[in-house]
Design a protein around this motif. Structure first.
Motif, short mmCIF file in Angstrom:
data_model
loop_
_atom_site.label_atom_id
_atom_site.label_comp_id
_atom_site.label_asym_id
_atom_site.label_seq_id
_atom_site.Cartn_x
_atom_site.Cartn_y
_atom_site.Cartn_z
N VAL A 200 28.77 13.10 37.10
CA VAL A 200 29.50 13.71 36.56
C VAL A 200 31.18 13.19 36.67
N ASP A 201 31.40 12.60 35.48
CA ASP A 201 32.95 11.90 35.67
C ASP A 201 33.98 13.05 35.66
N ALA A 202 35.14 12.58 36.31
CA ALA A 202 36.29 13.31 36.13
C ALA A 202 36.62 13.77 34.71
N ALA A 203 37.08 14.58 34.14
CA ALA A 203 37.38 14.89 32.78
C ALA A 203 38.86 13.97 32.18
N PRO A 204 38.62 13.33 31.32
CA PRO A 204 39.85 12.62 30.89
C PRO A 204 40.95 13.45 30.68
N SER A 205 42.23 12.90 30.48
CA SER A 205 43.42 13.51 30.06
C SER A 205 43.23 14.43 28.65
N PRO A 206 43.48 15.74 28.51
CA PRO A 206 43.35 16.21 27.34
C PRO A 206 44.48 15.67 26.04
N ARG A 207 43.64 15.81 24.99
CA ARG A 207 44.49 15.14 24.14
C ARG A 207 45.39 16.12 23.42
N THR A 208 46.43 15.66 23.14
CA THR A 208 47.50 16.46 22.44
C THR A 208 47.59 16.31 21.00
N VAL A 209 47.83 17.64 20.24
CA VAL A 209 47.87 17.23 18.79
C VAL A 209 49.32 17.66 18.32
N THR A 210 49.30 16.45 17.48
CA THR A 210 50.76 16.24 16.76
C THR A 210 50.95 17.16 15.68
N SER A 211 49.59 17.08 14.77
CA SER A 211 49.86 18.13 13.51
C SER A 211 48.45 18.48 13.15
N VAL A 212 48.48 19.33 12.52
CA VAL A 212 46.92 19.88 11.78
C VAL A 212 47.50 20.25 10.54
N ASP A 213 46.90 19.52 9.42
CA ASP A 213 47.00 19.77 8.21
C ASP A 213 45.92 20.09 7.22
N LEU A 214 45.96 20.75 6.25
CA LEU A 214 44.86 21.12 5.21
C LEU A 214 45.01 20.06 4.37
N VAL A 215 43.76 19.44 4.08
CA VAL A 215 43.56 18.07 3.16
C VAL A 215 43.16 18.63 1.81
N ASN A 216 42.03 19.27 1.71
CA ASN A 216 41.59 19.66 0.26
C ASN A 216 40.72 20.73 0.54
#
Length: 543
Positions: A200-216
């Motif tokens: 069991v590896d240490a968890a990576p650094s959590p990703r950060t979300v710059t933006s979330v957009d509706l595409v279609n």
């Protein structure tokens, strides 16, 4: 299967879980966007907007109370069920090429162009309710279904509603002799892989979300794909994706409704109900949206049901796909056989979960007779699964039926995928044989309808699912399927997309650009989303 689900232990267990869910405060709601007219595609067809918006300022105020209050009263009904049931219809056609003019109706003799004038009114819940069942009248309702376009008439005065008693048919299935059974398959030989410890590896650094957009908007009236005119697909959900071969992605949908669908929530039995349908896409530039090239069809402009279902409440209401993947030229689908939808949003009961495969590019499918996980007492841990090939194994992430279960993990060698005895389950740091209900939760918290994949560009696993307690579709990452996994990173909040659920990753996502589909219950259609993520730290798993 009915008697198993009536055992006292099942209601007690789920009662404890549900009390815990209901006692958690709802997330703080964001301010809705200003009112805007529904989107219109290039052909002038009106689509659906899944985002939270202020009401139309020009519309009259809605009544304080609904004009009619329906009180359902259960009515038992003896329902003979032939066993075995009829064989699946495997009629297939080679579809014609779509017209070069995308706005030209390919089958005017089958479907007339129309505009859905009834647009759903978003509700607060992100949990869909039940499609109408045989014997029930009209389309399904429930706490999460939308109806109307937000412009109901009325003066805003307190009008006394009409109260109606509505019979709610509760079939009591009685098996009777049916047609000839399917030819028996040769059972796989028993295989027991000895228990093996796993790192069991240490968890990576959590990703950060710059933006979330509706595409279609991917499906339904007003979508770029015009699925209603081209394939008689007006309302559907899920949008599960995997790469079938280089340059092609399969897009698998759940309960699907066509002609006669009223534009609000799941349809009824008389609205061309198919439990699952399959599309293909070759669009590489996902910033332009998810476009569909063709679908598996049984007649002109009609997507066919792949895995048939009996569509009998309390026996087998429907068969819903949960994931898809390819091993060589063979395609696989994991699925769940839904016995009935629950009265509480986010709950349902399954008969079993299983695997089906196709050797003809997804045109026809075989449900393996032995690769099934029976839902003993309604508590089996691997009923809603997502399966991911990686290296020499296929990893199976699973939850119990419904959206309020913890996530367990199993693995099986790719060469023994259909042999249930060959599966090992992750139990307290060990890959253990034949202990599926002892699988250790990968992390605390509840999850619904998860999607997972290994991202080569970051050398990390990604998992997306609906956290009903948090009211968000979230992302976690890890170096290995057994973890450790990062904390949740919100992608889509149900305060912004009031009836959103799902969250299925597109296999052509990159390290920074995560594309995924969501479903919206009020419009009952599928949308492509794009999340922009930060660059992950370049660290691999521990050796």
């Amino acid at each position: 299967m009915s008697s198993r689900l009536e055992k006292a232990c099942a209601p007690a267990f789920f009662g404890v879980v549900l009390i815990g869910v209901l006692l958690v405060p709802s997330p703080v709601r964001a301010e809705p966007l200003p009112w805007a007219p529904p989107p219109v595609n290039a052909c002038g067809e009106t689509g659906f907007d899944p985002r939270a918006r202020e009401p139309d300022p020009n519309a009259p105020p809605p009544p304080l109370l609904p004009p009619t209050i329906n009180i359902p009263v259960p009515v038992p009904q003896i329902t003979p069920v032939p066993v075995p049931g009829p064989p699946p219809n495997k009629t297939r056609i080679d579809p014609r090429a779509l017209p070069k003019d995308p706005c030209r109706n390919p089958c005017p003799d089958i479907r007339n162009d129309r505009t859905i004038s009834v647009l759903p009114d978003p509700k607060d819940s992100e949990i869909p309710s039940t499609p109408a069942q045989p014997g029930n009248s009209g389309p399904a309702g429930g706490s999460a279904s939308g109806s109307g376009n937000g412009s109901s008439g009325g003066s805003g005065r307190l009008n006394i509603p009409n109260v109606q008693i509505t019979p709610d048919i509760e079939p009591i299935p009685i098996p009777i002799p049916g047609g000839p059974p399917l030819p028996p398959e040769t059972p796989p030989p028993p295989v027991v892989h000895p228990a093996q410890p796993g790192p069991v590896d240490a968890a990576p650094s959590p990703r950060t979300v710059t933006s979330v957009d509706l595409v279609n908007q991917v499906t339904g009236h007003g979508s770029v794909n015009r699925t209603d005119m081209r394939w008689s697909l007006d309302g559907t959900d899920l949008g599960i994706m995997w790469q079938t071969k280089p340059g092609q992605v399969a897009v698998l949908f759940g309960d699907t409704f066509g002609k006669g669908w009223n534009g609000s929530g799941a349809g009824g039995v008389n609205q061309d109900w198919r439990s699952n349908v399959l599309a293909y896409s070759s669009q590489h530039d996902l910033s332009k949206g998810l476009t569909i090239d063709t679908m598996v069809q049984n007649s002109r402009c009609h997507a066919t049901e792949l895995l048939n279902s009996r569509k009998i409440k309390n026996f087998e209401t429907t068969v819903i796909p949960t994931s898809g993947f390819a091993l060589g030229s063979r395609q696989y689908i994991s699925y769940m056989s839904v016995r009935r939808w629950g009265e509480i949003p986010g709950t349902w009961w399954t008969n079993d979960g299983g695997l089906a495969y196709s050797d003809d590019d997804g045109r026809t499918w075989v449900e393996d007779q032995y690769a099934k996980w029976d839902n003993m007492f309604g508590l089996d841990r691997f009923q809603v699964t997502t399966m991911v090939p990686h290296g020499d194994y296929v990893y199976m992430f699973g939850t119990p039926n419904g959206r309020i279960g913890v996530i367990g993990l199993a693995r099986v060698p790719t060469t023994q995928l259909l042999n249930k005895s060959a599966y090992q389950y992750w139990v307290h740091g060990t890959w253990a044989p034949a202990r599926e209900n002892d699988a250790t939760p990968l992390f605390p918290g509840l999850a619904g309808e998860l999607s997972a994949r290994y991202d080569d560009s970051t050398q990390q696993w990604q998992m997306v699912y609906l956290d009903s307690v948090r009211g968000a579709i979230v992302l976690r990452t890890a170096h290995a399927p057994q973890g450790a996994w990062t904390d949740e990173v919100p992608l889509v909040n149900t305060s912004d997309y009031p009836t959103a659920y799902g969250g299925f990753i597109h296999p052509w996502s990159t390290g920074k650009d995560l594309y995924f589909t969501i479903s919206a219950w009020n419009s009952y259609n599928v949308y492509l989303m794009h999340a922009t993520l930060n660059d992950p730290q370049k660290q691999g798993p521990k050796k």
